[in-house]
Write an enzyme that holds these catalytic residues in place. Sequence first.
Site, PDB file in Angstrom:
ATOM      1  N   LEU A 145       0.821  -1.214   0.000  1.00 21.82           N
ATOM      2  CA  LEU A 145       0.000   0.000   0.000  1.00 21.82           C
ATOM      3  C   LEU A 145       0.852   1.260   0.000  1.00 21.82           C
ATOM      4  CD1 LEU A 145      -2.730  -0.999   2.632  1.00 21.82           C
ATOM      5  CD2 LEU A 145      -2.943  -1.004   0.139  1.00 21.82           C
ATOM      6  N   GLY A 146       1.989   1.208   0.639  1.00 22.49           N
ATOM      7  CA  GLY A 146       2.839   2.391   0.720  1.00 22.49           C
ATOM      8  C   GLY A 146       4.163   2.041   1.354  1.00 22.49           C
ATOM      9  N   GLY A 149      10.135   5.815   5.342  1.00 23.11           N
ATOM     10  CA  GLY A 149      11.409   5.594   5.991  1.00 23.11           C
ATOM     11  C   GLY A 149      11.339   4.653   7.171  1.00 23.11           C
ATOM     12  N   GLY A 151       9.139   1.955   7.382  1.00 23.37           N
ATOM     13  CA  GLY A 151       8.620   0.632   7.080  1.00 23.37           C
ATOM     14  C   GLY A 151       7.712   0.637   5.865  1.00 23.37           C
ATOM     15  N   ASP A 264       5.056  11.753  14.420  1.00 20.57           N
ATOM     16  CA  ASP A 264       5.207  11.603  12.973  1.00 20.57           C
ATOM     17  C   ASP A 264       3.944  12.064  12.238  1.00 20.57           C
ATOM     18  OD1 ASP A 264       6.718  10.998  10.750  1.00 20.57           O
ATOM     19  OD2 ASP A 264       6.096   8.896  10.680  1.00 20.57           O
TER      20      ASP A 264
END
Length: 458
Positions: A145-146, A149, A151, A264
């Site tokens: 899916l994406g 940095g 994971g 984050d």
Amino acid sequence: MSPAQMPKPSRPLLSATVDLSSMVYDQMYVGFSAATGSTNHPSHYVLGWSFMVNGEAESLDYRKLPQLPRLPRSKQKPKHIVVWLLPLAIFTFVLMVAASVILVVRRRIKYAEVLEDWEQEYGPHRFSYKDLHRATDGFKDKELLGEGGFGRVYRGVLPASNIEVAVKRVSHESGQGMKEFVAEIVSIGKLRHRNVVQLQGYCRRKGELLLVYDYMPNGSLDRYLYDQTRPSLDWARRFMIIKGVASGLLYLHEEWEQVVVHRDIKASNVLVDGELNAKLGDFGLARLCQHGTNLRTTRIVGTIGYLAPEFARKGKATTMSDVFAFGAFLLEVACGRRPLVIEAGEQVFLVDWVLENWKAGTVLATRDQRLGLEEERSAVEMEMVLKLGCLCSHPMPEARPSMRQVMQFLHGDKTLPDLSPACMSFSYPSLMQNHGYDDDTSLPMSVATMSNSSLKAR
């Protein structure tokens, strides 16, 4: 009698004189008889014979004799085959058992997990690596899916419940503090808020941590901001997403039983559900502390452009560092630009660019050009969001508003203070250098892995 293919011997092997005169008639027949004896299935054959009453009998021509009939093969297997078959069967069985043991051991090694006694208390939140491996089809790229940095995120379907999930693989070194780390992850799994992605559980295997979240079919917000193949979101939808993320952050900072510092916050970590409602996700870097206490952390993590300057100097994340990142997020959504872009070969920070336009009286010119501001209310909201983004990104933590104050500004319950762009004038790069970053600074994870392609201006 003589062996076959040999002439009749001149000297008989057997010879006897018998007086048969009393038994012989003028006419008689000569023949053969045989007895079976103890044999169950005897076979007797007369292939040829020669007889003479007076004189020597004619020799047999063996070439003219018929062939012996073929006897049926015995069903009984030769003894030597039986002798070899038994050890061969035993060897084959032992080989199959050994192969099965090897396969089981290799399978256990493949799906081996780090499970310690203290983790038993977190049972409901722990997934087996085997289930997650099956759910994501072996973490194949087709389910990706994406990637960031910290994971890679995969789509998966849990085999037991058939529920879609998002599985993020986070590299995390085992060792001191792992117990506390996992305990915090499990605690975050207890979060319940409409604007926070539900963390369903985790799995720890060797040096890897896997986090299992609710699956969002529409993906992350950054795709709607930068993916040209997707339709652009109008301002009303963007403003609703901003308020949703702010509500989720307020819950994390003040309304839950503990303080959760996300660490984050950015558009790629904001997911949208089927109705395009915002949900703050990816708690792989989140940390918890009790209300009224300070978070203990010395590791600098995050993405440059969202990092608060004081974080580099003190190495301590706080709710105010989350507010700074939220300010960068506000500008990102309103301007449709990443917090750090490359223009004419130079790095340009979004907050600096917005401040310069604010000084020039053209702050609204920084908005995403795909947005129309036909209504006066939209223009007022846009200007407020741009100025609020700059305020949240203030270099001094004490000058930033709390998330409760941010919610009041966004809902119109309180107006922004009379801000002057001159008093907020600062250069993000210089602030980062003054607080510990320079050209040679090695930034961890996503900070260090940002490439020019990901920083290119739209």
